[in-house]
Design a protein around this motif. Structure first.
Motif, PDB file in Angstrom:
ATOM      1  N   ARG A 123       0.820  -1.213   0.000  1.00  0.00           N
ATOM      2  CA  ARG A 123       0.000   0.000   0.000  1.00  0.00           C
ATOM      3  C   ARG A 123       0.858   1.270   0.000  1.00  0.00           C
ATOM      4  O   ARG A 123       0.396   2.334  -0.407  1.00  0.00           O
ATOM      5  CB  ARG A 123      -0.891   0.041   1.231  1.00  0.00           C
ATOM      6  N   ASP A 182      -4.852  -7.380  -1.171  1.00  0.00           N
ATOM      7  CA  ASP A 182      -4.966  -6.073  -0.525  1.00  0.00           C
ATOM      8  C   ASP A 182      -5.004  -4.961  -1.578  1.00  0.00           C
ATOM      9  O   ASP A 182      -5.814  -4.027  -1.480  1.00  0.00           O
ATOM     10  CB  ASP A 182      -3.801  -5.860   0.437  1.00  0.00           C
ATOM     11  N   PHE A 185      -8.430  -5.275  -3.544  1.00  0.00           N
ATOM     12  CA  PHE A 185      -9.565  -4.808  -2.732  1.00  0.00           C
ATOM     13  C   PHE A 185      -9.553  -3.290  -2.644  1.00  0.00           C
ATOM     14  O   PHE A 185     -10.597  -2.635  -2.753  1.00  0.00           O
ATOM     15  CB  PHE A 185      -9.484  -5.427  -1.336  1.00  0.00           C
ATOM     16  N   SER A 186      -8.378  -2.713  -2.450  1.00  0.00           N
ATOM     17  CA  SER A 186      -8.279  -1.260  -2.345  1.00  0.00           C
ATOM     18  C   SER A 186      -8.610  -0.568  -3.661  1.00  0.00           C
ATOM     19  O   SER A 186      -9.276   0.469  -3.692  1.00  0.00           O
ATOM     20  CB  SER A 186      -6.862  -0.872  -1.909  1.00  0.00           C
ATOM     21  N   GLY A 189     -12.517  -2.587  -4.806  1.00  0.00           N
ATOM     22  CA  GLY A 189     -13.572  -2.888  -3.861  1.00  0.00           C
ATOM     23  C   GLY A 189     -13.815  -4.381  -3.700  1.00  0.00           C
ATOM     24  O   GLY A 189     -13.068  -5.223  -4.204  1.00  0.00           O
ATOM     25  N   LYS A 190     -14.889  -4.704  -3.019  1.00  0.00           N
ATOM     26  CA  LYS A 190     -15.237  -6.102  -2.758  1.00  0.00           C
ATOM     27  C   LYS A 190     -15.797  -6.739  -4.022  1.00  0.00           C
ATOM     28  O   LYS A 190     -16.701  -6.194  -4.653  1.00  0.00           O
ATOM     29  CB  LYS A 190     -16.266  -6.196  -1.632  1.00  0.00           C
ATOM     30  N   ILE A 305      -4.548   2.497   6.852  1.00  0.00           N
ATOM     31  CA  ILE A 305      -5.413   1.675   6.006  1.00  0.00           C
ATOM     32  C   ILE A 305      -6.753   1.494   6.726  1.00  0.00           C
ATOM     33  O   ILE A 305      -6.781   1.153   7.911  1.00  0.00           O
ATOM     34  CB  ILE A 305      -4.763   0.310   5.742  1.00  0.00           C
ATOM     35  N   SER A 308     -12.108  -1.390   7.574  1.00  0.00           N
ATOM     36  CA  SER A 308     -13.030  -2.172   6.751  1.00  0.00           C
ATOM     37  C   SER A 308     -12.291  -2.910   5.645  1.00  0.00           C
ATOM     38  O   SER A 308     -12.683  -4.025   5.270  1.00  0.00           O
ATOM     39  CB  SER A 308     -14.103  -1.263   6.150  1.00  0.00           C
ATOM     40  N   GLU A 309     -11.233  -2.309   5.114  1.00  0.00           N
ATOM     41  CA  GLU A 309     -10.476  -2.963   4.053  1.00  0.00           C
ATOM     42  C   GLU A 309      -9.607  -4.090   4.607  1.00  0.00           C
ATOM     43  O   GLU A 309      -9.480  -5.153   3.993  1.00  0.00           O
ATOM     44  CB  GLU A 309      -9.634  -1.933   3.298  1.00  0.00           C
ATOM     45  N   GLY A 312     -12.051  -6.809   5.292  1.00  0.00           N
ATOM     46  CA  GLY A 312     -12.595  -7.334   4.056  1.00  0.00           C
ATOM     47  C   GLY A 312     -11.642  -8.311   3.389  1.00  0.00           C
ATOM     48  O   GLY A 312     -12.059  -9.369   2.897  1.00  0.00           O
ATOM     49  N   VAL A 313     -10.361  -7.964   3.372  1.00  0.00           N
ATOM     50  CA  VAL A 313      -9.348  -8.847   2.794  1.00  0.00           C
ATOM     51  C   VAL A 313      -9.254 -10.142   3.590  1.00  0.00           C
ATOM     52  O   VAL A 313      -9.240 -11.239   3.016  1.00  0.00           O
ATOM     53  CB  VAL A 313      -7.983  -8.130   2.750  1.00  0.00           C
TER      54      VAL A 313
END
Length: 320
Positions: A123, A182, A185-186, A189-190, A305, A308-309, A312-313
């Motif tokens: 990231r 990661d 997803f960033s 999104g999902k 970060i 939620s991310e 989510g990952v």
């Protein structure tokens, strides 16, 4: 000056130690380890050595940040112990082996009124930031397709073999594929759907190769990750097809092939490059990561970060 307690002096611990040495106004003032080798690394660097976070923090009340680089299965315990003392925590990826455990740790950090940062290194890299800007700005139009590859020889160097225990490392998904997921997803999104195929080499007690397809409304992202029973060098690449260009990261350079102009090369050079001592070549990744995290801690100049991310990952990984 930010005073840091480094917890774990294995491969990633030494990476953090080496890179923190280049960051202004940050100093590792003590370390926690669990074996003779850790004690030797601590002594070699002139850092007081302790066998527990509690004993180190009681002896050094000036410590403001606890940086955790221990094996994955110890993260939950070590993060909670540091939070008990009200210290800001940096934890190497993955924060935990389940989204539920990660959620508990974030909740506990909020209850204690302190920050919890996850050192999800890609990231913070220039490679990721170039791609993120292209996606968000739609420089070459919308994304039509993408591919991510992350392959390594089987990590025979892993201390005590803990990496090969699913309950301790989460295996290929949590240790290796987490980096690409990661980013995916960033950036996107999902996903709406996930198709996962996994393979086991002869003699392997676990799936050591994964091929995923993450399905989005108008495109798909394919990714592969594996600890291969092969002598291949570490490989991390990606390719993204936009409306009007193909953008490629070949492991060392990023370049675009736009529709109506020649090859475009992006600058991803690093001002500080540090040897890792692990299966990653000398790089500026970890310096940029830790510099940015400490900047957020000290000056509030950037955002961590999103929780939620992170969760989510982890939620996707635990179901692969």
């Amino acid at each position: 000056m930010i005073n840091v307690l480094l917890v774990g002096l294995g491969g990633m611990g030494k990476v953090h130690l080496a890179n923190i040495a280049y960051i202004d106004n940050v100093s590792v003032v003590s370390a926690v380890g669990s074996c003779k080798q850790d004690m030797e690394v601590s002594a070699l660097n002139g850092i007081p050595y302790y066998e527990s976070i509690s004993s180190a923090l009681k002896e050094h009340p000036e410590i403001e940040v606890v940086d955790i680089t221990t094996p994955t299965f110890l993260h939950k315990t070590h993060v909670k112990e540091a939070l008990d003392f009200g210290r800001t925590v940096i934890c190497e990826k993955p924060l935990a082996l389940s989204s539920a455990d990660a959620e508990q740790l974030f909740l506990y950090a909020r209850q204690k009124g302190v920050a919890l940062y996850v050192a999800q290194v890609l990231r913070y890299t220039k490679e990721y930031k170039v791609l993120k800007k292209l996606v968000e700005d739609k420089t070459y139009g919308k994304v039509l397709d993408a591919n991510f590859t992350r392959l390594s020889a089987e990590p025979a160097w892993a201390k005590d073999g803990w990496l090969f225990d699913k309950n301790k490392s989460g295996l290929v998904p949590f240790d290796l594929h987490i980096h690409d997921l990661d980013m995916i997803f960033s950036l996107f999104g999902k996903p709406e759907d996930i198709i996962c195929r996994k393979r086991s080499s002869d003699g392997s007690e676990y799936a050591n190769y994964y091929h995923m397809e993450y399905v989005y409304p108008n495109f798909s992202v394919r990714a592969e990750a594996g600890w291969l029973k092969a002598s291949n060098p570490f490989t991390a690449t990606w390719r993204v097809l936009f409306d009007r260009a193909l953008v490629v990261y070949d492991g060392s350079s990023i370049y675009a092939y736009p529709q109506k102009e020649g090859k475009v090369v992006f600058d991803i050079s690093y001002p500080v490059v540090v040897s890792t001592g692990i299966n990653v070549p000398p790089t500026g990744w970890y310096y940029e990561e830790l510099k940015e995290i400490f900047s957020e801690i000290y000056e509030k100049t950037c955002a961590p970060i999103p929780e939620s991310e992170i969760m989510g990952v982890l939620g996707i990984l635990e179901n692969l």
